[in-house]
Design a protein around this motif. Structure first.
Motif, PDB file in Angstrom:
ATOM      1  N   UNK A  39       9.276  -2.158   6.117  1.00 36.03           N
ATOM      2  CA  UNK A  39       9.464  -1.866   4.805  1.00 36.03           C
ATOM      3  C   UNK A  39      10.237  -3.382   4.348  1.00 36.03           C
ATOM      4  N   UNK A  40       9.859  -3.650   2.975  1.00 38.31           N
ATOM      5  CA  UNK A  40      10.217  -4.716   2.454  1.00 38.31           C
ATOM      6  C   UNK A  40      11.923  -4.592   2.175  1.00 38.31           C
ATOM      7  N   UNK A  41      12.636  -5.496   2.791  1.00 37.65           N
ATOM      8  CA  UNK A  41      14.079  -5.403   2.834  1.00 37.65           C
ATOM      9  C   UNK A  41      14.947  -6.307   1.933  1.00 37.65           C
TER      10      UNK A  41
ATOM     11  N   UNK B 115      -1.115   0.067  -6.483  1.00 33.12           N
ATOM     12  CA  UNK B 115      -2.212  -0.121  -7.404  1.00 33.12           C
ATOM     13  C   UNK B 115      -3.453   0.854  -7.021  1.00 33.12           C
ATOM     14  N   UNK B 116      -3.817   0.791  -5.763  1.00 35.07           N
ATOM     15  CA  UNK B 116      -4.808   1.442  -5.083  1.00 35.07           C
ATOM     16  C   UNK B 116      -4.462   3.009  -5.277  1.00 35.07           C
ATOM     17  N   UNK B 117      -3.323   3.455  -5.284  1.00 30.50           N
ATOM     18  CA  UNK B 117      -2.860   5.061  -5.301  1.00 30.50           C
ATOM     19  C   UNK B 117      -2.920   5.359  -6.729  1.00 30.50           C
ATOM     20  N   UNK B 118      -3.264   4.492  -7.853  1.00 31.75           N
ATOM     21  CA  UNK B 118      -3.487   4.928  -9.202  1.00 31.75           C
ATOM     22  C   UNK B 118      -2.172   4.599  -9.807  1.00 31.75           C
TER      23      UNK B 118
ATOM     24  N   UNK C  18      10.343   7.650  -6.318  1.00 30.60           N
ATOM     25  CA  UNK C  18       9.638   7.459  -4.881  1.00 30.60           C
ATOM     26  C   UNK C  18      10.458   6.142  -4.372  1.00 30.60           C
ATOM     27  N   UNK C  19      10.849   6.329  -3.191  1.00 32.31           N
ATOM     28  CA  UNK C  19      11.570   5.234  -2.517  1.00 32.31           C
ATOM     29  C   UNK C  19      11.026   5.045  -1.079  1.00 32.31           C
ATOM     30  N   UNK C  20      11.163   3.907  -0.466  1.00 35.64           N
ATOM     31  CA  UNK C  20      11.108   3.877   0.947  1.00 35.64           C
ATOM     32  C   UNK C  20       9.650   4.005   1.668  1.00 35.64           C
ATOM     33  N   UNK C  21       8.768   3.938   0.653  1.00 37.99           N
ATOM     34  CA  UNK C  21       7.392   4.279   1.307  1.00 37.99           C
ATOM     35  C   UNK C  21       7.261   3.216   2.487  1.00 37.99           C
ATOM     36  N   UNK C  22       7.050   3.540   3.780  1.00 35.52           N
ATOM     37  CA  UNK C  22       7.095   2.650   4.892  1.00 35.52           C
ATOM     38  C   UNK C  22       5.938   3.261   5.789  1.00 35.52           C
ATOM     39  N   UNK C  23       5.265   2.453   6.406  1.00 44.09           N
ATOM     40  CA  UNK C  23       4.289   2.790   7.570  1.00 44.09           C
ATOM     41  C   UNK C  23       4.382   1.692   8.600  1.00 44.09           C
ATOM     42  N   UNK C  24       4.394   2.103   9.709  1.00 50.81           N
ATOM     43  CA  UNK C  24       4.543   1.095  10.776  1.00 50.81           C
ATOM     44  C   UNK C  24       3.547   0.283  10.853  1.00 50.81           C
TER      45      UNK C  24
ATOM     46  N   UNK D 158       8.977  -7.267  -7.020  1.00 45.65           N
ATOM     47  CA  UNK D 158       7.910  -8.140  -7.391  1.00 45.65           C
ATOM     48  C   UNK D 158       7.156  -8.922  -6.322  1.00 45.65           C
ATOM     49  N   UNK D 159       7.934  -9.513  -5.017  1.00 47.43           N
ATOM     50  CA  UNK D 159       7.337 -10.422  -4.278  1.00 47.43           C
ATOM     51  C   UNK D 159       6.549  -9.643  -3.253  1.00 47.43           C
ATOM     52  N   UNK D 160       6.599  -8.152  -2.967  1.00 42.14           N
ATOM     53  CA  UNK D 160       5.964  -7.551  -2.132  1.00 42.14           C
ATOM     54  C   UNK D 160       4.534  -7.282  -2.527  1.00 42.14           C
ATOM     55  N   UNK D 161       3.732  -8.199  -2.230  1.00 44.79           N
ATOM     56  CA  UNK D 161       2.486  -8.281  -2.582  1.00 44.79           C
ATOM     57  C   UNK D 161       1.716  -6.976  -1.988  1.00 44.79           C
ATOM     58  N   UNK D 162       1.845  -6.504  -0.387  1.00 43.59           N
ATOM     59  CA  UNK D 162       1.400  -5.658   0.224  1.00 43.59           C
ATOM     60  C   UNK D 162       1.873  -4.281  -0.451  1.00 43.59           C
ATOM     61  N   UNK D 163       3.008  -4.042  -0.990  1.00 42.51           N
ATOM     62  CA  UNK D 163       3.207  -2.654  -1.522  1.00 42.51           C
ATOM     63  C   UNK D 163       2.616  -2.837  -3.007  1.00 42.51           C
ATOM     64  N   UNK D 164       2.713  -3.875  -3.710  1.00 48.88           N
ATOM     65  CA  UNK D 164       1.987  -3.911  -5.222  1.00 48.88           C
ATOM     66  C   UNK D 164       0.621  -3.448  -4.789  1.00 48.88           C
TER      67      UNK D 164
END
Length: 140
Positions: A23-25, A122-125, A72-78, A112-118
């Motif tokens: 996760x982005x911490x 976005x891909x999830x709509x 929604x919070x803490x979406x994390x995948x190893x 804002x700086x979490x590009x992977x999360x962004x």
């Protein structure tokens, strides 16, 4: 097959360990076992985890419902198992839960700086809501 299920108290150390690597911490309050346990005690279905057949916690998503809004919070995948659709499964599960509780709109907080999360959201709509700003003040 990776199982999705609600987190229980005995999962908390593994869940915090997942967040440390997946996760982005930045800009978050420090996680604590006591706070995660309190969440589980208050709403046993709020924190969904993804568990391998061997019992390894490899994903999470917290779906919060206060009776008015859904968050929604803490979406994390190893990192070892990303890009296999697990985030989509976690999100679909959470959205089903929140709709069943009465939600008509869901939001997710993403740094804002979490590009992977962004890119994932976005891909999830999901779309950024530019006309809102989150205001924060630590208390306690």
């Amino acid at each position: 097959m990776i199982e999705l299920r609600p987190a229980v108290i005995s999962d908390v150390p593994a869940l915090i360990g997942l967040w440390e690597v997946a996760a982005e911490n930045d800009s978050r309050p420090a996680d604590s076992q006591a706070k995660v346990e309190a969440l589980i005690a208050r709403d046993p279905d709020a924190c969904t985890i993804a568990v391998t057949p061997e019992g390894r916690v490899v994903g999470s998503l917290i779906s919060g419902w206060d009776g008015w809004r859904a968050h929604l919070y803490r979406l994390a995948v190893h990192p070892d198992i990303r890009r296999r659709g697990l985030a989509r499964r976690l999100l679909a599960h959470a959205e089903d839960r929140l709709v069943a509780l009465g939600a008509s709109r869901v939001d997710a907080m993403v740094l804002e700086d979490n590009e992977l999360g962004q890119s994932l959201w976005k891909s999830l709509g999901y779309e950024p809501q530019e006309d809102w700003r989150r205001w924060v003040r630590p208390v306690g």
